[in-house]
Design a protein around this motif. Structure first.
Motif, short mmCIF file in Angstrom:
data_model
loop_
_atom_site.label_atom_id
_atom_site.label_comp_id
_atom_site.label_asym_id
_atom_site.label_seq_id
_atom_site.Cartn_x
_atom_site.Cartn_y
_atom_site.Cartn_z
N GLU A 27 50.79 66.67 57.00
CA GLU A 27 49.89 65.56 57.27
C GLU A 27 49.00 65.31 56.06
O GLU A 27 48.54 66.25 55.42
N ASP A 28 48.72 64.03 55.78
CA ASP A 28 47.81 63.72 54.69
C ASP A 28 46.36 63.92 55.14
O ASP A 28 46.10 64.16 56.31
N TRP A 29 45.44 63.85 54.17
CA TRP A 29 44.01 63.92 54.51
C TRP A 29 43.65 62.56 55.06
O TRP A 29 43.57 61.57 54.33
N ALA A 30 43.43 62.48 56.36
CA ALA A 30 43.24 61.19 57.02
C ALA A 30 41.97 60.49 56.54
O ALA A 30 42.02 59.38 56.03
N GLU A 31 40.83 61.11 56.71
CA GLU A 31 39.58 60.50 56.27
C GLU A 31 38.49 61.56 56.27
O GLU A 31 38.58 62.57 56.95
N ASN A 32 37.47 61.29 55.51
CA ASN A 32 36.31 62.17 55.50
C ASN A 32 35.49 61.96 56.76
O ASN A 32 35.47 60.87 57.33
N THR A 33 34.83 63.00 57.20
CA THR A 33 33.92 62.91 58.34
C THR A 33 32.54 63.35 57.88
O THR A 33 32.34 63.67 56.71
N GLN A 34 31.59 63.41 58.81
CA GLN A 34 30.25 63.86 58.44
C GLN A 34 30.24 65.33 58.03
O GLN A 34 29.38 65.74 57.27
N VAL A 35 31.17 66.12 58.54
CA VAL A 35 31.17 67.55 58.24
C VAL A 35 32.32 68.01 57.34
O VAL A 35 32.29 69.13 56.85
N GLN A 36 33.33 67.17 57.12
CA GLN A 36 34.44 67.56 56.25
C GLN A 36 34.73 66.45 55.25
O GLN A 36 34.85 65.29 55.62
N LYS A 37 34.85 66.86 53.99
CA LYS A 37 35.21 65.92 52.93
C LYS A 37 36.33 66.54 52.10
O LYS A 37 36.28 67.73 51.79
N GLY A 38 37.32 65.74 51.79
CA GLY A 38 38.44 66.25 51.02
C GLY A 38 39.36 65.14 50.56
O GLY A 38 39.03 63.97 50.62
N TRP A 39 40.55 65.53 50.14
CA TRP A 39 41.52 64.58 49.60
C TRP A 39 42.90 65.23 49.59
O TRP A 39 43.04 66.42 49.82
#
Length: 96
Positions: A27-39
């Protein structure tokens, strides 16, 4: 010969430092959230070994299954490898 797109995913920020790091995923990195950021790296297509296939489990999650129906673990540092039901590590080739 079946191919599968595998993404190299990096989580830079998370609630817990144990959730950060880099790994491989179907699975790709869907989207950033308030608690998780990535790529992710956009993914690359790899050739699966003979008899291996990609299918969904009963919860709708995609996995690579070996010849015996075992859901393989994906690992590796720079390129992905899979571990079959016997614990054997199999290197994957880039699809052409």
């Amino acid at each position: 010969m079946e191919t599968v797109r595998i993404y190299k995913v990096t989580c830079d920020e998370a609630w817990s430092m144990y959730e950060t790091g880099t790994g491989f995923s179907l699975e790709d990195w869907a989207e950033n959230t308030q608690v998780q950021k990535g790529w992710d790296n956009g993914g690359h297509d790899y050739v699966l070994p003979d008899g291996f296939e990609v299918a969904e489990d009963s919860c709708g999650m995609r996995h690579i299954y070996d010849k015996s129906g075992w859901a393989c673990r994906i690992g590796g540092k720079n390129t992905p490898v899979i571990f079959d039901g016997n614990g054997d590590m199999l290197c994957l080739e880039l699809a052409k």
